[in-house]
Design a protein around this motif. Structure first.
Motif, mmCIF file in Angstrom:
data_model
loop_
_atom_site.group_PDB
_atom_site.id
_atom_site.type_symbol
_atom_site.label_atom_id
_atom_site.label_comp_id
_atom_site.label_asym_id
_atom_site.label_seq_id
_atom_site.Cartn_x
_atom_site.Cartn_y
_atom_site.Cartn_z
ATOM 1 N N ILE A 130 -47.355 -48.423 -8.443
ATOM 2 C CA ILE A 130 -48.115 -47.341 -7.733
ATOM 3 C C ILE A 130 -49.696 -47.815 -7.865
ATOM 4 O O ILE A 130 -50.490 -47.725 -7.070
ATOM 5 C CB ILE A 130 -48.043 -45.981 -8.510
ATOM 6 N N LYS A 131 -50.111 -48.493 -9.003
ATOM 7 C CA LYS A 131 -51.321 -48.774 -9.306
ATOM 8 C C LYS A 131 -51.928 -49.899 -8.244
ATOM 9 O O LYS A 131 -52.922 -49.891 -7.673
ATOM 10 C CB LYS A 131 -51.799 -49.361 -10.636
ATOM 11 N N ASP A 132 -51.040 -50.636 -7.970
ATOM 12 C CA ASP A 132 -51.404 -51.779 -7.048
ATOM 13 C C ASP A 132 -50.847 -51.955 -5.661
ATOM 14 O O ASP A 132 -50.671 -52.706 -5.110
ATOM 15 C CB ASP A 132 -51.084 -53.088 -7.714
ATOM 16 N N ARG A 133 -50.551 -50.426 -5.260
ATOM 17 C CA ARG A 133 -49.702 -50.312 -3.835
ATOM 18 C C ARG A 133 -50.575 -50.728 -2.588
ATOM 19 O O ARG A 133 -50.227 -51.098 -1.712
ATOM 20 C CB ARG A 133 -49.479 -48.958 -3.797
ATOM 21 N N LYS A 134 -52.095 -50.681 -2.931
ATOM 22 C CA LYS A 134 -52.992 -51.316 -1.913
ATOM 23 C C LYS A 134 -53.161 -52.666 -1.836
ATOM 24 O O LYS A 134 -53.916 -53.468 -0.932
ATOM 25 C CB LYS A 134 -54.215 -50.751 -1.980
ATOM 26 N N ASN A 135 -52.745 -53.345 -3.099
ATOM 27 C CA ASN A 135 -52.930 -54.869 -3.116
ATOM 28 C C ASN A 135 -51.620 -55.655 -2.748
ATOM 29 O O ASN A 135 -51.157 -56.316 -3.708
ATOM 30 C CB ASN A 135 -53.515 -55.185 -4.560
ATOM 31 N N LYS A 149 -47.680 -58.353 -13.204
ATOM 32 C CA LYS A 149 -48.340 -57.643 -14.171
ATOM 33 C C LYS A 149 -47.328 -56.795 -15.147
ATOM 34 O O LYS A 149 -47.698 -56.603 -16.145
ATOM 35 C CB LYS A 149 -49.269 -56.876 -13.375
ATOM 36 N N GLY A 199 -42.934 -53.952 -9.647
ATOM 37 C CA GLY A 199 -44.039 -54.344 -10.454
ATOM 38 C C GLY A 199 -44.878 -55.656 -10.289
ATOM 39 O O GLY A 199 -46.032 -55.762 -10.702
ATOM 40 N N TRP A 221 -46.940 -57.303 -18.962
ATOM 41 C CA TRP A 221 -47.314 -55.887 -19.884
ATOM 42 C C TRP A 221 -46.061 -55.569 -20.714
ATOM 43 O O TRP A 221 -45.900 -54.933 -21.738
ATOM 44 C CB TRP A 221 -47.876 -55.001 -19.299
ATOM 45 N N ASP A 234 -51.165 -61.053 -6.333
ATOM 46 C CA ASP A 234 -51.182 -60.039 -7.163
ATOM 47 C C ASP A 234 -49.484 -59.805 -7.751
ATOM 48 O O ASP A 234 -49.448 -59.886 -9.045
ATOM 49 C CB ASP A 234 -51.485 -58.597 -6.586
ATOM 50 N N PHE A 238 -45.607 -47.952 -12.962
ATOM 51 C CA PHE A 238 -46.950 -47.773 -13.019
ATOM 52 C C PHE A 238 -47.696 -48.851 -12.384
ATOM 53 O O PHE A 238 -48.472 -48.399 -11.551
ATOM 54 C CB PHE A 238 -47.475 -47.986 -14.565
ATOM 55 N N TYR A 239 -47.342 -50.224 -12.393
ATOM 56 C CA TYR A 239 -48.062 -51.121 -11.500
ATOM 57 C C TYR A 239 -47.846 -51.056 -10.416
ATOM 58 O O TYR A 239 -48.528 -51.458 -9.266
ATOM 59 C CB TYR A 239 -47.894 -52.516 -12.404
#
Length: 622
Positions: free
Chosen positions: A41-46, A190, A187, A194, A51, A38-39
């Protein structure tokens, strides 16, 4: 007795996993992997190291506190502490008070220094204070320490799995290891924070279930406690100051406090979590929120050990041959009292593996930070861009994970996991804590003193550890056990010793022979809980002696951000005329001015974000 209620010492057989148990265990692995995915994919641009390694530096105190709790209260504690209560006495309860001193010292003496410097790797501090050679040496020692520790942590729950289900030991090692490597690598921090939060919930649910059902089986916890009283296991007043006594009030409170201070005050994995908080105050809050959690898990495990003794009080499973190591006691107990409840054993093994996953992921992420900041950027490529640095961090985490998998075989030969893990932290973590203490508290220390102290300190502690293994000093006496309730019809296949011999050995605890005053024998007999304190004292003393002999550092020349105003922190109520000479010439007023300036900057940013109408065209408060 009904077959449904027959136990291992009556049948000679252990219960095994059912389909529901395997499903729950697989679900734990899937959820952990999903959080990492999940993280990713969510933070793929960061794609930057802040991060990946520090979760963007904007985490709230609660998940950080739970991650701190999960990172080192792992399978080591979950398996080792109940066995400690079963085999010895309740002296280990005192280590809970040691946690209080650990958290207080770490949160208010060590963490502020690292946080205010804005470091990613805590070993960057050592270069600022004692030069690059010290930083490089300690970084190498830390990586070795964590790789070995993670190998123990990975082996321990796999041992539990093997003991209770017959599932292949090395199959479980690889399954859990690969899942952990996967979600940590993709991931980042983060995902680690989590998943730790989720895994703490699983750990607590598993421990509470075991304690409640176990208490029901023996007729209530008060009855279980009385059995321990009758057997002499309840002991809270052992004030023997001799450092070779394995567990006493002094060794658990003060030795234990320093042992865990090496974890919370000078260990990259823990401090890296604190740095993910947006402010120092929140980082300190995360540490203090962690304290009650430490005590809850510790005492749940202690009470489970007490109940386990009540359950097996008439048939010691290790002596009778049902298990081969004390670390298998809890899995056997769980399968005896919960084995007929579909899914519940699966919760237990998920509980154990949650502790292992949280520790392993935290360790891999911290190793990635240390090797990136202290090795790659220092010795290889100093001007890595963010994309390449992040990719390097992921590669380091991946390779480190597979190295840990390989070293798990070594961990399988170390004996009791609780003592082995804490002894390892004392031998390698103690000198690391010592050199940080030398730098943070003693302004006169110099580079030569630090290098000499920490290198000789590691050698000194390894000498003690190896001496213990080679000479095998007298061991602490086990609390008495019995075999009168065992099913002796099973002895043809499970046991070979004569009954009279077994009963004699099982009910009489041999007294250790500490009569010799040979200094080497006593040194090798040192309680493992004093390892960190011994190492820290040795490092500080040698460091100061060498520093003064080679030309001490002038306190006035030091950057005050590298130091901690110890007496201002511990005794702020003292008048200024007393506190001033206790600062030993370090000018902390410069640091206060910097902090006030930083606070003003934070306020301006806050006003800018929350009151855009009150700012001028340049973004400054109007």
């Amino acid at each position: 007795m009904d077959d449904e209620r027959r136990y291992s010492f009556e049948t000679g057989e252990r219960n095994t996993f059912g389909v529901v148990d395997y499903v729950l265990f697989a679900l734990l692995l899937c959820v952990s992997a999903s959080i990492g995915l999940f993280y990713a994919i969510k933070d793929r641009k960061n794609q930057n190291t802040k991060d990946f390694l520090l979760a963007g530096g904007n985490m709230s105190a609660t998940p950080v506190a739970l991650s701190l709790l999960a990172s080192f209260m792992s399978a080591i504690t979950l398996l080792g502490t109940p066995a400690e209560m079963y085999n010895y006495t309740t002296s280990y309860f005192w280590i809970g008070l040691g946690y209080f001193f650990t958290i207080g010292l770490a949160a208010h003496i060590y963490i502020p220094v690292f946080y205010n410097l804005g470091v990613t790797s805590v070993y960057q501090y050592l270069e600022m204070r004692f030069g690059r050679p010290t930083r490089s040496l300690i970084s190498v020692v830390y990586v070795i320490q964590m790789v070995l520790y993670m190998s123990i942590v990975l082996y321990a729950p796999s041992l539990a799995m093997n003991a209770v289900t017959g599932f292949t030991l090395w199959g479980s090692v690889w399954a859990v290891g690969l899942v952990c490597i996967f979600y940590t690598t993709i991931g980042g921090m983060k995902a680690v924070l989590w998943t730790d939060t989720f895994q703490v919930g699983v750990m607590l649910a598993g421990l509470c279930t075991i304690l409640i059902q176990g208490s029901i089986e023996v007729g209530g916890f008060s009855k279980a406690w009385q059995y321990s009283v009758d057997s002499g296991r309840i002991l809270f007043d052992d004030f023997n100051p001799d450092p070779i006594v394995r567990h006493s009030v002094w060794s658990c409170v003060f030795g234990g406090a320093i042992t865990w201070l090496a974890v919370y005050g000078a260990n990259q994995a823990q401090i890296q979590r604190a740095i993910t908080c947006p402010t120092l105050r929140k980082a300190q809050m995360a540490y203090w929120f962690n304290f009650p959690g430490l005590c809850v898990i510790l005492y749940l495990c202690c009470f489970i050990g007490t109940v386990a003794y009540a359950f097996y009080r008439t048939c010691d499973p290790k002596t009778f041959g049902l298990i081969t190591a004390s670390d298998q006691l809890l899995p056997l107990f769980v399968m005896d009292v919960l084995g007929k409840m579909p899914g519940v054993p699966g919760i237990f093994v998920s509980c154990i593996f949650s502790g292992a996953l949280s520790t392993l992921s935290s360790g891999l992420n911290s190793i990635a930070a240390v090797l990136l900041e202290d090795v790659v950027k220092v010795f290889c490529v100093s001007d890595l861009n963010e994309q390449r640095a992040t990719n390097a961090s992921k590669l380091i985490a991946l390779v480190s994970g597979f190295i840990c998998l390989g070293l798990t075989y070594v961990a399988s030969m170390l004996g009791g996991v609780l003592q082995a893990a804490l002894a390892l932290f004392g031998m390698l973590g103690g000198p690391i804590l010592g050199v940080f203490t030398l730098g943070i508290i003693f302004p006169w220390a110099n580079q030569k003193g630090a290098l000499t102290a920490v290198s000789s300190g590691v050698i000194f502690m390894l000498w003690i550890g190896v001496g213990y293994q080679v000479h095998k000093p007298p061991v602490a006496p086990f609390s008495p056990t019995s075999l009168v309730g065992c099913n002796w019809n099973l002895t043809d296949t499970n046991f070979t010793q004569p009954l009279a011999s077994v009963l004699t050995n099982a009910t009489v605890a041999p007294a250790p022979e500490y009569s010799t005053w040979d200094p080497f024998v006593r040194l090798y007999s040192l309680s493992y809980l004093w390892y960190s304190a011994t190492a820290m004292l040795y490092t500080v003393c040698v460091g100061l002696i060498v520093s003064f002999a080679t030309g001490r550092t002038d306190p006035k020349s030091l950057d005050p951000k590298l130091m901690c105003p110890l007496f201002d922190t511990l005794m702020p109520f003292l008048p200024e005329k007393i506190l001033k000479p206790l600062r030993f010439g370090v000018d902390y007023s410069k640091m206060r001015e910097q902090d006030e300036a930083a606070t003003r900057d934070e306020m301006e940013i806050f006003v800018d974000k929350n009151n855009p109408d009150l700012t001028d065209v340049n973004g400054r408060p109007s």
